[in-house]
Design a protein around this motif. Structure first.
Motif, mmCIF file in Angstrom:
data_model
loop_
_atom_site.group_PDB
_atom_site.id
_atom_site.type_symbol
_atom_site.label_atom_id
_atom_site.label_comp_id
_atom_site.label_asym_id
_atom_site.label_seq_id
_atom_site.Cartn_x
_atom_site.Cartn_y
_atom_site.Cartn_z
ATOM 1 N N ASN A 1 1.005 -1.180 0.037
ATOM 2 C CA ASN A 1 -0.055 0.094 0.129
ATOM 3 C C ASN A 1 0.882 1.313 -0.083
ATOM 4 O OD1 ASN A 1 -2.474 1.826 0.286
ATOM 5 N ND2 ASN A 1 -1.845 1.969 2.513
ATOM 6 N N TYR A 2 0.573 2.197 -0.806
ATOM 7 C CA TYR A 2 1.226 3.493 -0.828
ATOM 8 C C TYR A 2 0.296 4.580 -0.170
ATOM 9 C CZ TYR A 2 4.317 1.398 -4.538
ATOM 10 O OH TYR A 2 5.201 0.597 -5.143
ATOM 11 N N ALA A 3 0.654 4.650 0.941
ATOM 12 C CA ALA A 3 -0.324 5.721 1.892
ATOM 13 C C ALA A 3 0.049 7.269 1.578
ATOM 14 C CB ALA A 3 -0.337 5.443 3.275
ATOM 15 N N GLY A 4 1.250 7.485 1.264
ATOM 16 C CA GLY A 4 1.562 8.774 0.929
ATOM 17 C C GLY A 4 1.706 9.293 -0.387
ATOM 18 N N LEU A 5 1.611 10.518 -0.885
ATOM 19 C CA LEU A 5 2.026 10.980 -2.038
ATOM 20 C C LEU A 5 3.268 10.751 -2.553
ATOM 21 C CD1 LEU A 5 0.601 12.437 -4.544
ATOM 22 C CD2 LEU A 5 1.183 14.488 -3.587
ATOM 23 N N ASP B 1 5.230 8.427 -1.421
ATOM 24 C CA ASP B 1 5.857 7.036 -1.263
ATOM 25 C C ASP B 1 6.338 6.353 -2.772
ATOM 26 O OD1 ASP B 1 5.443 7.132 1.239
ATOM 27 O OD2 ASP B 1 3.497 5.984 1.605
ATOM 28 N N PRO B 2 5.729 6.423 -3.610
ATOM 29 C CA PRO B 2 5.953 5.677 -4.750
ATOM 30 C C PRO B 2 7.346 6.330 -5.347
ATOM 31 C CG PRO B 2 3.738 6.314 -4.992
ATOM 32 C CD PRO B 2 4.190 7.190 -3.861
ATOM 33 N N PHE B 3 7.580 7.604 -5.291
ATOM 34 C CA PHE B 3 9.172 7.796 -5.734
ATOM 35 C C PHE B 3 10.123 7.468 -4.571
ATOM 36 C CE2 PHE B 3 12.274 11.132 -5.182
ATOM 37 C CZ PHE B 3 12.841 11.128 -6.485
ATOM 38 N N ASN C 1 -3.786 -8.639 4.847
ATOM 39 C CA ASN C 1 -2.270 -8.198 4.647
ATOM 40 C C ASN C 1 -2.251 -7.041 3.375
ATOM 41 O OD1 ASN C 1 -0.635 -10.240 6.453
ATOM 42 N ND2 ASN C 1 -1.734 -11.443 5.141
ATOM 43 N N ILE C 2 -2.210 -5.664 4.222
ATOM 44 C CA ILE C 2 -2.124 -4.709 3.556
ATOM 45 C C ILE C 2 -0.875 -3.765 4.137
ATOM 46 C CG2 ILE C 2 -3.270 -2.631 2.537
ATOM 47 C CD1 ILE C 2 -5.837 -3.867 2.703
ATOM 48 N N ILE C 3 0.024 -3.775 3.367
ATOM 49 C CA ILE C 3 1.433 -3.621 4.266
ATOM 50 C C ILE C 3 1.970 -2.364 3.336
ATOM 51 C CG2 ILE C 3 3.971 -4.353 4.830
ATOM 52 C CD1 ILE C 3 2.564 -7.012 4.466
ATOM 53 N N GLY C 4 2.348 -1.359 4.281
ATOM 54 C CA GLY C 4 3.023 -0.031 3.659
ATOM 55 C C GLY C 4 4.185 -0.431 2.760
ATOM 56 N N PRO D 1 6.924 1.418 1.874
ATOM 57 C CA PRO D 1 7.847 1.863 2.253
ATOM 58 C C PRO D 1 8.559 0.649 3.347
ATOM 59 C CG PRO D 1 6.934 3.427 2.171
ATOM 60 C CD PRO D 1 5.727 2.505 1.784
ATOM 61 N N GLU D 2 7.755 0.249 4.279
ATOM 62 C CA GLU D 2 8.176 -0.781 5.387
ATOM 63 C C GLU D 2 8.484 -1.828 4.726
ATOM 64 O OE1 GLU D 2 5.511 1.180 5.259
ATOM 65 O OE2 GLU D 2 5.880 2.456 6.925
ATOM 66 N N TYR D 3 7.736 -2.391 3.548
ATOM 67 C CA TYR D 3 7.889 -3.574 3.316
ATOM 68 C C TYR D 3 9.348 -3.797 2.385
ATOM 69 C CZ TYR D 3 7.305 -7.809 0.167
ATOM 70 O OH TYR D 3 7.171 -9.088 -0.306
ATOM 71 N N PHE D 4 9.437 -2.642 1.562
ATOM 72 C CA PHE D 4 10.940 -2.704 0.898
ATOM 73 C C PHE D 4 12.154 -2.553 1.870
ATOM 74 C CE2 PHE D 4 7.482 -2.594 -2.610
ATOM 75 C CZ PHE D 4 8.273 -3.401 -3.248
ATOM 76 N N THR D 5 11.696 -1.905 2.623
ATOM 77 C CA THR D 5 12.950 -1.543 3.697
ATOM 78 C C THR D 5 13.443 -2.800 4.363
ATOM 79 O OG1 THR D 5 12.209 0.757 4.297
ATOM 80 C CG2 THR D 5 13.892 -0.427 6.028
ATOM 81 N N PHE D 6 12.413 -3.615 4.820
ATOM 82 C CA PHE D 6 12.724 -4.841 5.331
ATOM 83 C C PHE D 6 13.355 -5.891 4.353
ATOM 84 C CE2 PHE D 6 10.969 -9.335 5.225
ATOM 85 C CZ PHE D 6 11.865 -9.693 6.246
#
Length: 267
Positions: A68-72, A74-76, A154-157, A159-164
């Protein structure tokens, strides 16, 4: 790029010793070269974002999850983070060499050939560790997602997912580089093979603790998948260090062969 040049008076002596200022200049130069290489590597990393995104999200989607991309922005941010991580992997030959050249300065021509051989081993080890992380990633995600209750989703942010994921993959790669730096410490005379072998118990325990921390799954199999190769690489590093110590002993005068290396260097 005059700021990268070592001052004329700051030359190494015949034994390869440098002053503190020369060490700082050397460190600055190595860091700048590695940073420029990684910055250039961001370009192909940026272009490879889409296939890598699909590869890394697949384990989560197979379990019915979504990012999930919660912030504007986040995709960038995720795109840039993935490009930087790919750049670190793609430019491994450059920054591994910079680290090695800083740890082991003042090499002779023969030692430089040996160093190139070590780099030829270090880069495949780093890439092999990253590949092992990719192989174990579906198992790790599957186990972690399995704790989700039936009533949850399972709707994961993103940024958090790819940081992990990036920390997980790069940690495997850097773990596989540890034997190379053990050999580097042996080359410069800090870590003799006998000292390395005397600490094998702590090394094995440390490998398993590190593997347990980097494989966040309750089953022991993923931990063993990382810990056992690390233990094997530790003993491989010991074998190389033992051969190097034997070569140095043959070159030393016979009357100093029973003297420890750190004492023989001062005779």
């Amino acid at each position: 790029m005059a700021f990268l040049r070592r001052p004329r008076q700051a030359r190494r002596d015949p034994e390869g010793r440098m002053s503190l200022i020369e060490h700082l200049i050397e460190l600055r130069n190595r860091v700048v070269v590695a940073a420029v290489a990684i910055a250039v590597g961001v370009i192909p990393g940026w272009m490879l974002y889409e296939p890598m995104f699909a590869l890394l999200v697949r384990p989560l989607k197979d379990r019915g999850g979504h990012v999930n991309y919660a912030g504007l922005t986040d995709p960038f941010a995720v795109h840039l983070q993935m490009a930087l991580s790919l750049a670190i992997i793609l430019t491994a030959p450059v920054w591994v060499w910079q680290i090695w050249a800083f740890i082991v300065p003042g090499l002779t021509r023969r030692e430089k050939r040996t160093a190139m051989a070590f780099i030829g081993v270090a880069v495949p080890l780093f890439l092999g560790g990253c590949a092992l992380a990719l192989w174990t990633l579906p198992m790790a995600v599957d186990v972690l997602v399995s704790f989700t209750p039936a009533a949850g989703d399972n709707i994961i942010g993103a940024p958090e997912y790819f940081t992990f994921l990036t920390r997980y993959i790069l940690a495997f790669g850097f773990a596989f580089l540890m034997p190379v730096f053990l050999v580097a410490l042996n080359v410069i005379g800090i870590l003799p093979a006998r000292v390395m072998l005397s600490g094998w118990r702590w090394a094995v325990i440390g490998n398993f603790v590190f593997a347990a921390m980097m494989t966040p799954t309750p089953d022991p199999w993923t931990m063993f998948i990382l810990a056992l190769p690390m233990c094997a690489l530790f003993y491989g590093a010991y074998g190389v260090a033992w051969l190097l110590d034997r070569r140095r002993d043959r070159r030393r005068p016979s009357w100093t062969r029973d003297v420890p290396d750190d004492q023989a260097s001062s005779l």
